[in-house]
Design an enzyme around this catalytic site. Structure first.
Site, mmCIF file in Angstrom:
data_model
loop_
_atom_site.group_PDB
_atom_site.id
_atom_site.type_symbol
_atom_site.label_atom_id
_atom_site.label_comp_id
_atom_site.label_asym_id
_atom_site.label_seq_id
_atom_site.Cartn_x
_atom_site.Cartn_y
_atom_site.Cartn_z
ATOM 1 N N ASP A 161 0.671 -0.995 0.092
ATOM 2 C CA ASP A 161 0.110 0.032 0.051
ATOM 3 C C ASP A 161 0.708 1.076 -0.012
ATOM 4 O O ASP A 161 2.106 1.246 0.479
ATOM 5 C CB ASP A 161 -1.009 0.050 1.310
ATOM 6 C CG ASP A 161 -1.695 -0.931 1.161
ATOM 7 O OD1 ASP A 161 -1.922 -1.950 0.362
ATOM 8 O OD2 ASP A 161 -2.684 -1.267 1.992
ATOM 9 N N ASP A 162 0.224 2.502 -0.450
ATOM 10 C CA ASP A 162 0.555 3.888 -0.201
ATOM 11 C C ASP A 162 1.731 4.185 -1.285
ATOM 12 O O ASP A 162 2.157 5.362 -1.127
ATOM 13 C CB ASP A 162 1.327 3.943 1.155
ATOM 14 C CG ASP A 162 0.140 3.661 2.183
ATOM 15 O OD1 ASP A 162 -1.048 3.476 1.954
ATOM 16 O OD2 ASP A 162 0.748 3.721 3.222
ATOM 17 N N HIS A 200 3.674 -2.358 3.054
ATOM 18 C CA HIS A 200 3.669 -0.877 2.701
ATOM 19 C C HIS A 200 4.996 -0.773 1.919
ATOM 20 O O HIS A 200 6.186 -1.233 2.679
ATOM 21 C CB HIS A 200 3.301 0.053 3.678
ATOM 22 C CG HIS A 200 2.152 -0.224 4.386
ATOM 23 N ND1 HIS A 200 1.805 -1.290 5.705
ATOM 24 C CD2 HIS A 200 0.858 0.581 4.407
ATOM 25 C CE1 HIS A 200 0.581 -1.018 5.911
ATOM 26 N NE2 HIS A 200 -0.160 0.052 5.227
#
Length: 765
Positions: free
Chosen positions: A127-128, A279
């Site tokens: 993610d991100d 992440h």
């Protein structure tokens, strides 16, 4: 040293037109004269107005860039994860079904349909990102083990780093939608949710020519942890056609517990399959990169397959080709975001530099003013003692006047009743006034006052008429709304005892400082004009001897061809010409002249508009001074270009940034910076007032000056620059006189100096 030949003018250019002069007390002249008729020039074109539209468009573009950059950096519309709280509302059947299901949800129907990976199948998700530092390292580890993964990307980061999104796709990985600005979808309205998802699709289309059918809401976790607000946002995403991907194993690598603990949290128990959340952006992800390698090193030999989410649950590819319009809009969006980011970054540096220059200028000029004052207290010039006249030399005072009946008598009286012991000739040159200026100037009965009438030709022409009629070498020029103190002429003449000095600037004071506009101008005159002139003298870059009070050598003026009418700032033009000719121009702080400043914002606008436009004309006319020997051209023109043109042009952006940061960001830094500058200005102003013998109580208006007066001044610069660039010849703006120092009929006291000295406390001797 003389100026270049191309700047010379023949003096006088033509015989002076017929005028009438008379000695005061020897009869009154007629109200009108049989002057020859002249052909009036066509009226100049009106001031340009279109640039205000351009300024508005420019500010809108700047505001749009700041808002876009703020949105992409989660400053505008910033959201944070909702605090954990007990979900007291009973879950709906659909939510209950989702909590009991698998991590991949299709919520298009009345009840969610879920799916999960098969045994020995792991879907690593990140993610991100994409992040220029950590995403490439994650991709390198995946390639090393021939593993595939799914990257839930933030649209703003895709727009900033499209090459990383393309690499993800090119290496066989999958992209998912993680919103555009990492907003918590459970806390935003429906239109914001749709916008977040749509903008990310645009960014992906612009970067990779693809759309995605997968989405993961920020701050989500496992199905069991879905709250009621999160479920509403998941269902809303489902209605947009997305398959929502949660997680089976949340490694919580964002807390950086260590690579071994992250890897342990990512390994499914009992050979089960799992969707694993990690992440690849949002801080230091070194532990995540190490954990990915640990996980793959352990699971691949055990027969695990590391695949994308779609492959893990048996869905078709999440990648769909974007249409032509989508690719075009996405490319424009990505380009606009990168441009906004670059602009905001550059603007931050520019504003920092502007603030540092402004602060440095205040402090540097304060030090130079202290040096100037210390030297004058010692009674010394630059080399040895200041020269002195063996006897007071005769002086001619020229007062150009046009419709100055409101204050001409106070001006003439202050000159005629001077304490100067030498001979003083006073020439009042009436430049075609239509009021009683001539009658009132000659009605005081002073034998040394001579009134000269001439057809209207402008202030330079009136001054040149006075110069041609002057009987003495030393000339003092005074505006028709200005009053001298008794010792002023003596102080001016004292400086001209130095044969190297060609002109002397006096100390101009604002007489009508009763209202707010007058108080603002009083502060500006003391800090911005008189304090600066002390520094300019030491730097040999005096830009202006003000028309209100200045002393000159007649021979120097004649050598230059008199006062030029090339610009609307004839005093600045003349001062620059004198400096280029090798004359020194100095400042005499004790030579006080009290002037009537504009009494309203409209009058102030007209005056400063002419001043600024005329200064631009003078700068352009004397631009070759930059290449000449000596420091004047580089220092003077460089200073004017930086602090009177460039920085005021940036001032609207500074204000816009301040409003933007105050309203949408943390206002404390803005308030702290503003307060710091006000404090520095107040300290500088206190010192300037102290040097001028003025009470420091006037400083209470300084903070208020930042909210009206400052904006008016930089709008004047914008108007002037636009007028100059468009090639429009500015008209002379006549100001309305209020008669601050006494109107017709002797409304002022017989000794006018006492009246205005009482306005400001004790005057300096």
């Amino acid at each position: 040293m003389t100026r270049r030949d191309e700047d010379r003018r023949v003096w006088p250019p033509a015989p002076v037109p017929a005028w009438q002069d008379f000695r005061a007390g020897q009869g009154q002249g007629p109200d009108t004269l049989p002057l020859p008729l002249t052909t009036e020039p066509p009226p100049p074109p009106p001031d340009p107005r279109g640039h205000w539209f351009l300024l508005g468009v420019g500010l809108v573009l700047v505001a749009t860039a700041l808002l876009l950059n703020g949105y992409t950096t989660d400053v505008v519309g910033e959201t944070h994860p909702a605090p954990a709280a007990a979900d007291t509302a009973p879950p709906s059947p659909a939510l209950r079904e989702a909590r009991q299901g698998e991590a991949v949800l299709n919520t298009a129907g009345p009840l969610p349909v879920s799916a999960g990976p098969s045994a020995r199948t792991i879907a690593l998700t990140f993610d991100d990102g994409p992040d220029p530092e950590w995403t490439p390292q994650v991709l390198d580890v995946l390639r090393k083990y021939r593993a595939k993964a799914t990257f839930f990307v933030v649209g703003a980061k895709v727009a900033a780093h499209p090459e990383l999104a393309r690499r993800i796709v090119a290496e066989g990985h999958e992209l998912g939608n993680h919103t555009y600005s990492h907003a918590d979808l459970s806390q935003v309205p429906g239109w914001r949710l749709r916008l977040e998802l749509s903008l990310t699709q645009r960014a992906l289309a612009g970067a990779t020519d693809l759309h995605t059918t997968l989405a993961r809401p920020p701050y989500s976790s496992t199905p069991e942890a879905i709250s009621t607000p999160q479920w509403e946002s998941i269902r809303a995403a489902g209605t947009q056609g997305y398959v929502v991907v949660l997680t089976d194993l949340d490694t919580k690598d964002w807390s950086r517990p260590g690579a071994a603990k992250i890897a342990a949290a990512a390994i499914p128990p009992r050979n089960r399959g799992a969707i694993v959340m990690m992440h690849d952006s949002g801080g230091d992800r070194r532990q995540t990169v190490e954990a990915v390698e640990l996980v793959l090193k352990e699971l691949v030999p055990k027969g695990y397959k590391a695949v994308t989410v779609s492959q893990a649950v048996g869905l078709p590819s999440a990648h769909q080709p974007a249409d032509t319009a989508g690719r075009f809009i996405g490319s424009v969006l990505n380009l606009a975001q990168r441009a906004a980011e670059a602009f905001a970054g550059a603007l931050s540096w520019v504003l920092f530099a502007a603030g540092a220059l402004t602060l440095g200028r205040l402090l540097f000029f304060a030090v130079l003013a202290w040096m100037h004052a210390a030297r004058n207290r010692g009674g010394k010039r630059r080399k040895g003692r200041a020269p002195a006249w063996p006897a007071p030399p005769p002086v001619t005072v020229i007062v150009p006047a046009y419709n100055e009946e409101a204050g001409i008598q106070a001006t003439v009286r202050s000159l005629a009743e001077t304490a100067y012991p030498g001979e003083v000739e006073i020439l009042v040159v009436d430049d075609g006034s239509t009021d009683r200026t001539t009658e009132l100037a000659g009605a005081l009965g002073h034998a040394n006052v001579r009134v000269i009438r001439r057809p209207n030709g402008g202030k330079p022409a009136a001054l040149n008429t006075g110069i041609s009629q002057a009987a003495h070498e030393l000339i003092i020029m005074v505006d028709g709304d200005t009053v001298f103190e008794p010792a002023t002429i003596g102080h001016l003449v004292r400086q001209l005892a130095d044969p190297a000095v060609g002109a002397v600037s006096g100390n101009t004071k604002v007489g009508n400082r009763g209202g707010m506009v007058g108080r603002w101008q009083h502060i500006e005159y003391v800090i911005g004009f008189n304090l600066d002139r002390r520094a300019f003298e030491l730097l040999d870059c005096m830009a202006t001897v003000p028309g209100a009070i200045g002393a000159f050598r007649r021979s120097a003026l004649l050598a230059l061809g008199g006062v030029s009418s090339d610009t609307l700032a004839e005093d600045t033009d003349l001062t620059m010409a004198l400096c280029r000719s090798g004359w020194r121009v100095v400042y005499e702080e004790k030579a006080l002249a009290w002037t009537e400043a504009p009494g309203s914002l409209g009058q102030l606008w007209r005056q400063r508009y002419r001043w600024c436009y005329g200064t631009l004309q003078a700068m352009w006319k004397h631009r070759r001074a930059v290449l000449e020997r000596g420091p004047f051209g580089r220092r003077c023109l460089g200073y004017l270009a930086m602090f009177q043109v460039l920085l005021p042009l940036l001032a609207p952006v500074v204000d816009l940034m301040a409003v933007y940061s105050t309203v949408l960001g943390d206002p404390l830094p803005v308030v702290a910076v503003w307060a710091g500058f006000v404090v520095v200005q107040a300290l500088t102003g206190w010192y300037a007032l102290r040097l001028d013998g003025e009470p420091a109580s006037a400083l209470w208006v300084l903070p208020l000056q930042q909210f009206v007066y400052r904006q008016l001044m930089y709008l004047v610069v914008i108007q002037s620059v636009a007028t100059a660039l468009l090639g429009v010849r500015l008209r002379w703006h006549t100001l309305r006189r209020e008669g601050t120092f006494g109107g017709p009929g002797g409304a002022a006291e017989p000794d006018a100096r006492r009246e205005y000295a009482g306005m400001t406390g004790p005057a300096r001797p």
